[in-house]
Write a protein that holds these residues in place. Structure first.
Motif, PDB file in Angstrom:
ATOM      1  N   SER A  19     -21.646  -2.806   1.366  1.00 23.76           N
ATOM      2  CA  SER A  19     -20.198  -2.718   1.161  1.00 23.76           C
ATOM      3  C   SER A  19     -19.688  -3.645   0.070  1.00 23.76           C
ATOM      4  CB  SER A  19     -19.457  -3.041   2.467  1.00 23.76           C
ATOM      5  OG  SER A  19     -19.767  -2.099   3.471  1.00 23.76           O
ATOM      6  N   TYR A 226     -18.216  -5.443   7.240  1.00 28.27           N
ATOM      7  CA  TYR A 226     -17.501  -4.307   7.817  1.00 28.27           C
ATOM      8  C   TYR A 226     -15.994  -4.440   7.627  1.00 28.27           C
ATOM      9  CZ  TYR A 226     -21.871  -3.217  10.317  1.00 28.27           C
ATOM     10  OH  TYR A 226     -23.165  -2.909  10.645  1.00 28.27           O
ATOM     11  N   GLU A 248     -10.818  -2.359   7.165  1.00 25.80           N
ATOM     12  CA  GLU A 248     -12.165  -1.852   7.406  1.00 25.80           C
ATOM     13  C   GLU A 248     -12.723  -1.312   6.087  1.00 25.80           C
ATOM     14  OE1 GLU A 248     -14.506   0.930  10.681  1.00 25.80           O
ATOM     15  OE2 GLU A 248     -12.322   0.687  10.765  1.00 25.80           O
ATOM     16  N   THR A 249     -13.845  -1.851   5.665  1.00 25.05           N
ATOM     17  CA  THR A 249     -14.374  -1.479   4.359  1.00 25.05           C
ATOM     18  C   THR A 249     -14.782  -0.009   4.290  1.00 25.05           C
ATOM     19  OG1 THR A 249     -16.537  -2.344   5.031  1.00 25.05           O
ATOM     20  CG2 THR A 249     -15.117  -3.790   3.743  1.00 25.05           C
ATOM     21  N   HIS A 250     -15.120   0.560   5.433  1.00 22.80           N
ATOM     22  CA  HIS A 250     -15.461   1.980   5.468  1.00 22.80           C
ATOM     23  C   HIS A 250     -14.299   2.841   4.985  1.00 22.80           C
ATOM     24  CE1 HIS A 250     -17.350   5.704   6.879  1.00 22.80           C
ATOM     25  NE2 HIS A 250     -16.206   6.012   7.446  1.00 22.80           N
ATOM     26  N   ASP A 251     -13.074   2.346   5.209  1.00 19.85           N
ATOM     27  CA  ASP A 251     -11.876   3.110   4.830  1.00 19.85           C
ATOM     28  C   ASP A 251     -11.385   2.792   3.427  1.00 19.85           C
ATOM     29  OD1 ASP A 251     -11.877   4.293   7.353  1.00 19.85           O
ATOM     30  OD2 ASP A 251     -10.577   2.739   8.210  1.00 19.85           O
TER      31      ASP A 251
END
Length: 455
Positions: A19, A226, A248-251
């Motif tokens: 990430s 994360y 949230e790094t996923h987003d």
């Protein structure tokens, strides 16, 4: 104050770089946005950015991680236990030589009591409008481990009491970088009401909107990249407002080439560890549920390294076999990546018998382990050296175990933590070998297995 200060915090990355490009891009865009709005932005890391289980960190002894922090514009950083007690003394002492940020580590000293040249207890950050933000940093109190590595670590609460008496006279806002864990952060909020914000880590907790205790805002941004934490502070004294959130790094918006970035770091680590250890005449096997070569070699090496009477360990410490042919340092690291140290304990015969009987539990092989230095998947079967089970009789070095005799037992240090063996955890005297890792022992044994004398 009329201005708003934005503090972005990262913690416990543990060299999980997937990430990182997204985090870097996010922080760069935030920097541009806050600058255009005339607002102050500060970036901090709260420790355990490095983890020697990753070949890039291993191959650079963490200096590659420092470069990555430089590139995102980090301004202040605390050290975590992975920086503090998994690096040899000289490697930690030179880790931050090229850092563009200040290291806040109030409770670490050289053995003679002097503060390391790379560490500051605190710093006053003055904004463009003259607001003074006091940043302090403390790390976990692993006294025995630091002493074995040639450092002196002091009680973070005592250090905080001293530092707070100084910094609160100068600072309008006080921010603590704490690599102590949530429980200690809560205690600090109770005991030190002058601390306005605690940026927490170590226990990998996520506080999505922070947690307020009295006048203190506690924050935490999880682990492994994360999340990125964000604290917004406006005003001072009774007029101060504090807000916390995590992203949230996923987003977050994907960054170009992020998959290739992680691959390139892995490749760089592999190259840095490319020196050949030995050439094996035959393949060395590794199995988790039946006897095999490499766990046996490591267990034998553990006995020898610690000058013990006997040893045991779990086969899950070895992640893969070694094929015939050249073996590099990268190969050793790949199959044994754990930052786990050898440990020696002395036990009376009846104590040793109880530990060994516990080790035969059928629950061990399938047990999934997280943390405690273990970077594998499952426990695997136990492997023994100089220990044999003949029915109800246990033999040590070919002789029946004597309940009145004192034995030296070598084990991986993780067996003295957590819930594995409560008696080992409670022992007051435990000798940890540092900075050696289990893979150092494995490398020595594999080198011998590939030598002409062993063929």
């Amino acid at each position: 104050m009329n201005e708003t200060v934005h503090i972005y915090h990262i913690n416990d990355l543990h060299s999980h770089f997937d990430s990182w490009p997204r985090i870097k891009q996010f922080l760069a865009k935030r920097k541009k946005s806050h600058t255009e709005a005339g607002e102050e932005m500060i970036i901090v890391d709260v420790g355990d950015h490095i983890d020697r289980s990753h070949p890039f960190t291993e191959g650079t002894y963490g200096k590659g991680n420092v470069t990555l922090l430089n590139e995102v514009g980090c301004q202040y950083a605390a050290i975590g236990n992975n920086e503090g007690i998994t690096l040899p003394h000289d490697k930690l002492d030179e880790l931050y030589a090229e850092a563009d940020f200040k290291i806040l580590a109030a409770n670490i000293f050289n053995r003679n009591g002097d503060r390391p040249s790379w560490a500051l207890p605190s710093v006053i950050h003055e904004t463009k409008n003259g607001i003074k933000i006091g940043f302090l940093g403390v790390t976990a109190y692993y006294q025995k481990y630091y002493e074995l590595l040639g450092w002196k670590i002091t009680d973070p609460f005592q250090v905080l009491e001293n530092e707070m008496s100084i910094i609160k006279k100068e600072a309008d806002v006080i921010v603590l970088l704490s690599h102590l864990g949530l429980y200690d952060d809560e205690r600090i909020a109770e005991d030190f009401p002058d601390v306005d914000v605690i940026l927490g880590s170590h226990t990998h907790h996520v506080l999505h909107e922070g947690k307020e205790i009295h006048n203190t805002l506690l924050c935490g941004a999880g682990k492994f990249g994360y999340y990125v934490g964000h604290v917004e502070v406006s005003g001072t004294g009774r007029e101060m407002t504090k807000k916390a959130r995590v992203y949230e790094t996923h987003d977050l918006e994907p960054a170009g080439g992020e998959a290739l970035f992680a691959e390139n770091l892995y490749a760089a680590g592999k190259k840095a560890l490319s020196s050949v250890v030995t050439h094996l005449p035959v393949e060395l096997s590794a199995q988790w549920f039946e006897p095999s070569d490499l766990p046996r070699l490591l267990c034998e090496g553990l006995t020898e390294w610690c000058k013990a009477d006997c040893s045991f360990l779990n086969s899950g410490l070895i992640l893969d076999k070694l094929p015939e042919g050249a073996v590099t340092k990268f190969d050793i690291h790949r199959i044994c990546p754990h930052p786990i140290n050898p440990c020696l304990v002395e036990l009376e015969g009846n104590e040793l018998k109880e530990i060994l009987l516990q080790s035969k539990s059928q629950d061990w092989p399938e047990l999934q382990i997280k943390g405690l230095g273990f970077r594998g998947r499952i426990m695997g079967i136990m492997v023994y050296d100089q220990i044999k089970f003949n029915g109800h009789v246990i033999e040590i070095n070919g002789r029946p175990l004597d309940k009145d005799k004192t034995y030296k037992l070598a084990i991986p240090d993780m067996f003295t933590f957590g819930r594995f063996f409560p008696h080992l955890q409670r022992l007051e005297e435990k000798h940890y070998f540092m900075p050696e890792f289990l893979r150092d022992i494995l490398e020595q044994k594999v080198r011998h297995a590939g030598s002409p004398a062993a063929i």
